[in-house]
Scaffold this motif. Sequence first.
Motif, mmCIF file in Angstrom:
data_model
loop_
_atom_site.group_PDB
_atom_site.id
_atom_site.type_symbol
_atom_site.label_atom_id
_atom_site.label_comp_id
_atom_site.label_asym_id
_atom_site.label_seq_id
_atom_site.Cartn_x
_atom_site.Cartn_y
_atom_site.Cartn_z
ATOM 1 N N TYR A 191 -35.028 -24.434 58.310
ATOM 2 C CA TYR A 191 -35.662 -25.438 57.449
ATOM 3 C C TYR A 191 -34.991 -25.449 56.082
ATOM 4 O O TYR A 191 -35.244 -24.592 55.230
ATOM 5 C CB TYR A 191 -37.157 -25.143 57.316
ATOM 6 N N THR A 192 -34.123 -26.435 55.868
ATOM 7 C CA THR A 192 -33.338 -26.491 54.630
ATOM 8 C C THR A 192 -34.188 -26.841 53.414
ATOM 9 O O THR A 192 -33.764 -26.611 52.279
ATOM 10 C CB THR A 192 -32.206 -27.524 54.756
ATOM 11 N N GLU A 193 -35.405 -27.380 53.617
ATOM 12 C CA GLU A 193 -36.235 -27.755 52.474
ATOM 13 C C GLU A 193 -36.714 -26.550 51.674
ATOM 14 O O GLU A 193 -37.171 -26.697 50.536
ATOM 15 C CB GLU A 193 -37.449 -28.571 52.938
ATOM 16 N N ILE A 194 -36.592 -25.350 52.248
ATOM 17 C CA ILE A 194 -37.055 -24.169 51.510
ATOM 18 C C ILE A 194 -36.167 -23.868 50.308
ATOM 19 O O ILE A 194 -36.566 -23.118 49.412
ATOM 20 C CB ILE A 194 -37.133 -22.927 52.422
ATOM 21 N N ILE A 195 -34.968 -24.441 50.258
ATOM 22 C CA ILE A 195 -34.088 -24.224 49.113
ATOM 23 C C ILE A 195 -34.718 -24.828 47.852
ATOM 24 O O ILE A 195 -34.729 -24.209 46.788
ATOM 25 C CB ILE A 195 -32.697 -24.828 49.360
ATOM 26 N N LYS A 196 -35.244 -26.039 47.966
ATOM 27 C CA LYS A 196 -35.819 -26.709 46.802
ATOM 28 C C LYS A 196 -37.314 -26.462 46.664
ATOM 29 O O LYS A 196 -37.880 -26.683 45.594
ATOM 30 C CB LYS A 196 -35.537 -28.216 46.892
#
Length: 224
Positions: free
Chosen positions: A181-186
């Motif tokens: 889940y790449t949204e955890i970066i932001k």
Amino acid sequence: MLIGRNNFDIDDLKDTDEFTVQTTRGGKLKEVSCNMYPNVKLTFITAHRSKGLEAKNVIIINAKNRITGFPNQMTDDYVLSYVLTDAEEYLYAEERRLFYVAITRTKDTTYIITPERNPSVFIKELMTKQKIAMQYNNVNNNIEDNPTCLKCDSGKLVIREGDNKFVGCTNYPMCQYTNNYTEIIKNPIRCDVCHDFLVRRNGSNGPFYGCSRFPKCENTISLK
């Protein structure tokens, strides 16, 4: 002391806004000035010429996996090795000895600059066999505000690309933490049960936050 495998390794710093390079001692030694830190004394020399010398801190540059990197891959001829009776047991054996000379020139610490995507084969060995971790610095994008890796607690989480985009640790391959889940970066929201990350999901009762490790962790938080 800056150490390179080849004389031309220092050319990447020439004619830049950050550094000034001057040749001294008949071309054998190059003095380097960093415009941001003018009081710091830097010298550049090749690994061959560094034998017998010492410096408080050493920075080895050009640790890339390419023909003129470190190791210099032009020194070992695969075809020639078939006809030589005294061929070395290890690939790049002479380069390996030269690399050892370079990393032992320090009184304090040796730093090795290597690209993340195409590191020297020597760097890969140090990271996998000697368990020396890599600190990743992205010169193009600031990652200081990225979440810290949950597994190694020293690397930063960044977006990588394989068959699909995913999140990985900058200390890879020493640390192999991944998250799909790449949204955890932001939007890094920690799960208070397993301490991984919560991600936005949609259910029959509307959107909610669920653990990225589901079904191993079934923790949820209502958006309300």
